[in-house]
Design a protein around this motif. Structure first.
Motif, PDB file in Angstrom:
ATOM      1  N   ASN A   4      65.922  72.184  69.663  1.00 28.72           N
ATOM      2  CA  ASN A   4      64.653  71.876  69.010  1.00 28.72           C
ATOM      3  C   ASN A   4      63.912  73.139  68.595  1.00 28.72           C
ATOM      4  N   GLU A   5      63.955  74.166  69.419  1.00 32.14           N
ATOM      5  CA  GLU A   5      63.301  75.426  69.053  1.00 32.14           C
ATOM      6  C   GLU A   5      63.945  76.032  67.808  1.00 32.14           C
ATOM      7  N   CYS A  88      76.741  69.148  65.604  1.00 39.98           N
ATOM      8  CA  CYS A  88      77.006  67.846  64.977  1.00 39.98           C
ATOM      9  C   CYS A  88      76.666  66.662  65.875  1.00 39.98           C
ATOM     10  N   LEU A  89      77.132  66.685  67.114  1.00 34.58           N
ATOM     11  CA  LEU A  89      76.992  65.498  67.960  1.00 34.58           C
ATOM     12  C   LEU A  89      75.733  65.509  68.814  1.00 34.58           C
ATOM     13  N   ALA A  90      75.291  66.685  69.267  1.00 39.93           N
ATOM     14  CA  ALA A  90      74.052  66.738  70.048  1.00 39.93           C
ATOM     15  C   ALA A  90      72.833  66.743  69.143  1.00 39.93           C
ATOM     16  N   SER A  91      73.027  67.005  67.850  1.00 38.97           N
ATOM     17  CA  SER A  91      71.880  67.117  66.959  1.00 38.97           C
ATOM     18  C   SER A  91      72.023  66.283  65.693  1.00 38.97           C
ATOM     19  N   GLN A  92      73.011  66.550  64.859  1.00 43.77           N
ATOM     20  CA  GLN A  92      73.058  65.980  63.508  1.00 43.77           C
ATOM     21  C   GLN A  92      73.356  64.488  63.464  1.00 43.77           C
ATOM     22  N   ALA A 114      66.619  65.827  73.265  1.00 44.01           N
ATOM     23  CA  ALA A 114      65.514  65.695  74.216  1.00 44.01           C
ATOM     24  C   ALA A 114      65.464  64.290  74.802  1.00 44.01           C
ATOM     25  N   LYS A 115      65.774  63.297  73.992  1.00 45.73           N
ATOM     26  CA  LYS A 115      65.870  61.920  74.495  1.00 45.73           C
ATOM     27  C   LYS A 115      67.089  61.791  75.405  1.00 45.73           C
ATOM     28  N   GLY A 116      68.226  62.185  74.894  1.00 43.39           N
ATOM     29  CA  GLY A 116      69.418  62.402  75.696  1.00 43.39           C
ATOM     30  C   GLY A 116      70.057  61.210  76.370  1.00 43.39           C
ATOM     31  N   ASP A 117      69.786  59.982  75.912  1.00 46.62           N
ATOM     32  CA  ASP A 117      70.359  58.832  76.601  1.00 46.62           C
ATOM     33  C   ASP A 117      71.373  58.052  75.771  1.00 46.62           C
ATOM     34  N   GLU A 118      71.773  58.599  74.619  1.00 47.83           N
ATOM     35  CA  GLU A 118      72.805  57.929  73.832  1.00 47.83           C
ATOM     36  C   GLU A 118      74.161  58.070  74.534  1.00 47.83           C
ATOM     37  N   ILE A 124      79.515  64.832  75.996  1.00 37.95           N
ATOM     38  CA  ILE A 124      79.271  66.212  75.594  1.00 37.95           C
ATOM     39  C   ILE A 124      78.085  66.769  76.379  1.00 37.95           C
ATOM     40  N   SER A 125      77.970  68.089  76.385  1.00 39.55           N
ATOM     41  CA  SER A 125      76.750  68.713  76.894  1.00 39.55           C
ATOM     42  C   SER A 125      75.784  68.820  75.726  1.00 39.55           C
ATOM     43  N   GLY A 126      74.507  68.993  76.011  1.00 36.59           N
ATOM     44  CA  GLY A 126      73.569  69.121  74.913  1.00 36.59           C
ATOM     45  C   GLY A 126      72.199  68.561  75.207  1.00 36.59           C
ATOM     46  N   ARG A 127      72.043  67.810  76.312  1.00 32.52           N
ATOM     47  CA  ARG A 127      70.701  67.343  76.668  1.00 32.52           C
ATOM     48  C   ARG A 127      69.810  68.545  76.940  1.00 32.52           C
ATOM     49  N   GLU A 128      68.534  68.422  76.567  1.00 33.91           N
ATOM     50  CA  GLU A 128      67.628  69.531  76.813  1.00 33.91           C
ATOM     51  C   GLU A 128      66.199  69.040  76.995  1.00 33.91           C
ATOM     52  N   SER A 129      65.401  69.868  77.651  1.00 35.19           N
ATOM     53  CA  SER A 129      63.965  69.632  77.744  1.00 35.19           C
ATOM     54  C   SER A 129      63.299  70.427  76.628  1.00 35.19           C
ATOM     55  N   ALA A 130      62.234  69.855  76.077  1.00 37.93           N
ATOM     56  CA  ALA A 130      61.574  70.532  74.961  1.00 37.93           C
ATOM     57  C   ALA A 130      60.082  70.257  75.009  1.00 37.93           C
TER      58      ALA A 130
END
Length: 314
Positions: A4-5, A88-92, A114-118, A124-130
């Motif tokens: 997100n940053e 691609c998968l954690a964002s796009q 940031a939602k991270g529940d799909e 994959i890794s990629g969940r984050e706090s923002a």
């Protein structure tokens, strides 16, 4: 490497050139903002590139290069990334169905991390706090305060920390950001097939940018045809070749029983219901695996120029 940053930095650069990019930012009552990239303002090709970069958390080089379809000039959207899974998968990937009262849109971009529940985040890794999140929507409706509040709650941020960028399918900017999904569609297909995504080091993809259609429904047909029949993706992978040969034929769009006619016709056959279309159709026309360890090259699928020409120029 907060997704997100990274996208927020792209957003701020876009806003600093809002007039040049033909976009406009609007504040939302009770917090949040959205950037119009083609509803009440023209948007454009460069705004579309920025939209695509936001979608991919600026983890890819995205350009428009010369190309042709059936001998006619047709620009090509090219994507190159050394972080394909995260970009691609954690964002796009458009994996968040945002529904609130009469508003509906599929959400892309790093706010999903940031939602991270799909379900994809279990693979994959990629969940984050923002502290602030960024999303991209395809549509013509402006988000309401209720939409912003729903996104903020899901991402655990304040409504003031939500930025949404929106472009219709039938617009220059919208078309670019959709066609920039060549690599994403290949990776999502591989995830669904159970391929070990950690094997993928880098990726390159390209797809023709179709003419802007007269309306959004027609544009859905053309942009899908650009991917299904025109996208070419190269994945740089590690590991054994046997597993690539086994899974490869299932990856391109030609693996689907719906493959072979323009997407508008397929869509109409299913009463314009995306969920009724064979999910195996949604992938690039051609997928190439280059094995970085063995030097082997595996090619699956092929471009269908005739279908694109019928879709784009008829």
């Amino acid at each position: 490497m907060n997704l997100n940053e990274r996208s927020l930095r792209v957003v701020e650069k876009l806003l600093a050139r809002a007039e040049e990019r033909k976009v406009a930012a609007q504040a939302i009552e009770r917090g949040g903002r959205f950037i119009d990239c083609g509803i009440d303002v023209p948007g454009g090709l460069l705004a579309g590139l920025d939209l695509a970069r936001v979608c991919m958390a600026n983890l890819a080089e995205i350009t428009i290069v010369p190309g042709d379809v059936a001998g006619r000039a047709c620009p090509v959207v090219q994507v190159v990334t050394d972080h394909p899974v995260r970009a691609c998968l954690a964002s796009q990937y458009a994996g968040w169905a945002i529904s609130e009262e009469k508003f509906f849109a599929m959400g892309s971009g790093p706010m999903r991390a940031a939602k991270g529940d799909e379900p994809i985040f279990a693979k994959i890794s990629g969940r984050e706090s923002a502290r602030s999140v960024v999303g991209v929507l395809e549509g013509r409706k402006k988000p309401t305060p209720a939409v912003i509040a729903k996104i903020a709650a899901a991402c655990q941020v304040s409504p003031t920390g939500v930025t949404l960028l929106i472009a219709p399918t039938a617009s220059l900017a919208g078309g670019v950001q959709i066609v920039a999904r060549s690599v994403e569609t290949a990776l999502h297909k591989l995830a669904e097939l159970g391929f070990n995504l950690r094997r993928i080091e880098s990726a390159s993809g390209s797809a023709p940018l179709p003419p802007v259609a007269a309306n959004d429904l027609a544009a859905i047909g053309r942009t899908n045809d650009a991917i299904l029949y025109g996208a070419r993706v190269v994945l740089y992978v590690r590991g054994d070749d046997a597993s690539i040969e086994a899974i490869g034929p299932k990856v391109p769009s030609s693996s689907s029983h719906d493959h072979g006619e323009p997407f508008a016709a397929i869509f109409a056959k299913y009463n314009n219901d995306f969920y009724a279309v064979d999910p195996h159709l949604f992938s690039p026309a051609e997928v190439v695996f280059q094995n970085l360890e063995t030097g082997r090259v595996h090619v699956f699928g092929q471009v269908a120029t005739d279908v694109m020409a019928s879709s784009f120029f008829s």
